[in-house]
Scaffold this active site. Structure first.
Site: not given
Lengths: 437, 398
Positions: B163, B217, B220, B232
């Site tokens: 993603e 939701s 990141s 990340r």
């Protein structure tokens, strides 16, 4: 200058290293006292303005000196208090002298005696005041006096009642300086003045916090170690508290979790910075719990949380991925979205109040842990000390924090805790009274 | 020579016949343009985001050869703006006359709740999607979670993509092709001043390094140094799902739109304990203004206060709390990664100007103007776009 056998080092802060010198029972003359604790009167006790029999010719000067801010080289008159007026709770430390001579006792004014008795013979005050007896520090030597340090708390909401009591006990006539820290020292300053004729000596809460932490850790020599950590925090069967020595404490990351949170990087006793803070603190936990579950106290909220299951409320990584999100090392059991299941009506109807309380606790705690970890990483500090009354009787959060620090840092960070949790600001305020910086 | 896969090549020139010949020749080569339909899918924790490329340069010949179910899919998607009870096509986000992989068409942006995924898969089965032998590129956690369901229920094989890879790829692409001639990227000028706060366009040219904050939701946070070099940095579980979940619990609302509507009318300062509630004013020593929140929901421990606030106040406080927490964490990351540009994306920000302005203000204020918050029009769709691009990529880059 000759001392009567109680030789001290030359620095002003000599009384705070917890040395166990035997206190003399006889009043000392000024000549025999170290400079930092010289009393200006033989009895050393505060006395009503009109009721003191001057024993030397320096009464008016000494009275004036005592009445103004605690001047560096004077032991202040009793009672000795340190006060931390926080967003939710007032923390009060009271030093009860145990080395009062018969003479001193005789000369002690009535209201001072009454205050001492009231505080030490009760463990609850009014409907909400509490003395944490298990935290009492006995045989403590402060400024040449030996006694017991008591730890008392009550909701900030009840401060007016406290002020009323101060007024009716004629506290102001004791001419003692009231050292106070926390936001309330500023917010209620004029109330203290108008309602009880008391002048507050206002101190910064973070200065006091650090000072208090360093002091308490250094003097606790009996019983459980002040500082501790959790071994095996993830394993409920093997998780155990272990003592930890904070010698060579610097650098330290200090996370103070009260109504809100402050995170400090401490490099030495006098060198620290406030790295950041977060408004999602103990007040958030309690406020949200009251709204979501109908509870009304911190203890009730914790009780509910201990019975609940947060994974019914939170959306986990595995709820979204069907398992781990391996690419970025996120295990399936990690929370992806706190309260994320609650957008579904079905799920809302299937969770209990206890589940909601648990989820609130876990969410707030993990958020603090996450932010803390970022700070520790960026400040290059490996030891993190968590304090503040959010952790009072809250082993769940402590273990969560211990686990989070360890797990997400792959063992690099260590979470430490202190027995006197939320009282350090008040202790720091007391120390300022006795040893003005 | 023909080249196939860049979105902006010049194959559209020449006669239709010539184009058709070129296309047929290219389609037989191993590195071929995939068959229609072209979808990119991002199956998130709350929403499924679907991008669909509708070719508008279909020749008569092509149309004749087009199989029925493909035609039906195309018609169904482009002649509706709502699908079933919960599917929505964001028409205002449509990218028109886009050239992708040598074809010209419109890029459509569709979303529906992840909860409706079984129905979607069922539809794929009913429309015999699998017979089209198209690869379905999907990203998001659901690409993994529902992989088996796609296979068993609709005989569809998903090409699973990460993603965050897709997010970055999609974002850079949309910014590059721009929004029908308008800038994709914008910021807020004077975010603190409700009177003069205004949206201003900007470009992401020379975008690196950038801090990318994806608020779905959950959240990141990525530090992006180049198209293929990113990490990340961290994440937080207090995201859009938390806002909606808490709002539903606290106010009885049921949808994101309802929650935002309530929040727009409420006053969070009735719910939150501010610095001035504790200090009586500013906490000057550490630069905390009296108006700053000291303890979110901090007033709610008092029965009196609980009785005196409204549902709107609670919704507003939830919004402010979640938003400011994200802002605070983002700011810490920006400082530590030494990045000045912070781009916020994700569907938490959809129609959520309150949060966007709060983030803009927070970045600016707490960094004393060092940091700038940027936003993108296609908010939560970049993962799906990135997945589509993966579909159109050949096995070998030139």
């Amino acid at each position: 200058m000759a001392h009567n056998g109680h030789q001290r080092g030359g620095d002003d802060d000599d009384a705070i290293d917890g040395d166990d010198e035997t206190p003399t029972k006889q009043p000392r003359s000024d000549d025999e006292l170290p400079a930092s604790c010289r009393r200006s009167e033989p009895d050393g006790e505060a006395a009503a303005a009109g009721g003191r029999a001057p024993s030397d010719g320096r009464t008016s000067n000494s009275t004036a000196r005592r009445r103004s801010d605690s001047v560096k080289k004077t032991r202040p008159p009793f009672p000795w208090f340190g006060m931390d007026i926080g967003g939710t709770l007032v923390k009060l430390v009271y030093f009860e002298p145990k080395d009062i001579t018969a003479e001193e006792e005789q000369e002690e004014v009535e209201n001072l005696k009454s205050i001492r008795r009231y505080l030490t013979s009760n463990t609850a005050y009014g409907t909400t005041g509490i003395r944490d007896v298990h935290l009492e520090l006995q045989d403590l030597t402060l400024c040449g006096r030996t006694g017991t340090l008591h730890f008392i708390r009550f909701p900030t909401h009840d401060l007016p009642a406290f002020l009323q009591m101060g007024r009716s006990k004629h506290f102001s006539s004791l001419h003692t300086t009231l050292c106070a820290t926390g936001g309330g020292a500023y917010k209620f300053e004029s109330d203290f003045r108008t309602m009880a004729d008391l002048q507050l000596h206002k101190l910064d809460e973070l200065d006091c916090l650090i000072r208090g932490v360093l002091y308490i850790d250094s003097v606790v020599s009996r019983g459980p170690s002040e500082c501790y950590y959790f071994e095996n925090p993830t394993d409920p069967d093997r998780c155990v508290q272990r003592p930890y020595t904070l010698e060579n404490p610097y650098p330290l990351l200090l996370v103070n979790i009260g109504s809100g949170v402050s995170i400090l990087a401490v490099y030495s006793e006098n060198n620290y910075k406030r790295v950041t803070g977060t408004s999602l603190g103990g007040g958030t936990f309690l406020g949200l719990c009251c709204l979501l579950t109908g509870c009304s106290t911190f203890e009730e909220a914790l009780e509910m949380a201990s019975q609940g299951e947060s994974t019914r409320v939170d959306k986990l990584v595995r709820d979204i991925y069907g398992g781990d999100y391996e690419r970025f090392g996120l295990p399936g059991w990690a929370v992806a979205s706190s309260f994320g299941n609650m957008m579904s009506k079905e799920k809302r109807e299937s969770v209990s109040k206890a589940d909601l309380a648990r989820a609130t606790l876990v969410t707030i705690t993990n958020n603090i842990g996450s932010i803390t970890r970022m700070c520790a990483l960026n400040e290059n500090i490996e030891r993190v000390v968590f304090v503040g009354n959010f952790l009072r009787v809250n082993t769940l959060s402590m273990k969560l924090l211990a686990y989070a620090m360890d797990y997400w840092s792959k063992g690099q960070l260590k979470a430490l805790f202190l027995q006197h949790e939320g009282y350090f600001g008040a202790v720091g305020a007391l120390l300022e009274l006795l040893h003005p910086s | 020579m023909h080249y196939l896969h860049r979105g902006d090549d010049a194959e559209c020139n020449g006669s239709p016949a010539k184009r058709c010949r070129l296309r047929r020749r290219t389609e037989s080569v191993r590195r071929s343009r995939p068959p229609f339909p072209w979808f990119g899918m991002d199956i998130g924790g709350t929403l499924v985001k679907l991008v669909y490329f509708e070719p508008v340069d279909i020749t008569a010949e092509e149309e004749q050869e087009e199989v029925e179910n493909l035609k039906s899919i195309r018609r169904y998607l482009t002649s509706n703006v709502a699908y079933g009870k919960t599917g929505v096509r964001d028409v205002h986000l449509e990218l028109r006359n886009l050239t992708m992989c040598g074809r010209t068409g419109n890029l459509h942006f569709i979303r529906f709740p992840t909860q409706a995924m079984p129905r979607f898969i069922q539809m794929g089965r009913d429309k015999n999607f699998s017979s089209l032998h198209t690869t379905l590129c999907a990203t998001g956690g659901g690409a993994y979670k529902f992989e088996n369901d796609f296979r068993s229920m609709a005989d569809l094989e998903l090409l699973k993509l990460d993603e965050l890879d897709c997010l970055i790829r999609g974002l850079l692409y949309v910014d590059r092709v721009s929004f029908n001639g308008h800038p994709e990227c914008y910021y807020f000028q004077n975010p603190a001043d409700t009177e003069s706060c205004v949206k201003k366009p900007c470009t992401l040219e020379d975008p690196f390094p950038m801090l990318l904050v994806n608020i779905g939701s959950g959240v990141s946070i990525l530090a992006v140094y180049s198209e293929n070099d990113y990490k990340r940095v961290t994440g937080t579980s207090l995201g859009g799902g938390t806002f909606l979940g808490l709002c539903c619990l606290l106010t009885g609302c049921e949808t994101f739109e309802e929650a935002l509507e309530m929040a727009s009318k409420g006053d969070s300062t009735n719910v939150d304990k501010l610095v001035k509630d504790i200090y009586g004013g500013d906490y000057e020593r550490f630069g905390l203004q009296g108006s700053a929140v000291a303890s979110s929901f901090g007033h709610m421990m008092s029965q009196d206060k609980r009785d005196s606030i409204s549902k709107e106040d609670l919704a507003r406080a939830t919004l402010v709390t979640i938003t400011n927490n994200i802002g605070s964490i983002a700011r810490m990351c920006a400082v530590n990664e030494k990045i000045e540009r912070v781009v916020f994306v994700g569907n938490f920000l959809r129609i959520n100007t309150v949060s966007m302005k709060l983030l803009a203000y927070a970045m600016d204020f707490w960094s004393k103007g060092q940091l700038r918050a940027l936003f993108l029009e296609h908010e939560g769709y970049f993962g799906a776009v990135g997945a589509l691009m993966e579909l159109l990529k050949t096995t070998e880059d030139p």
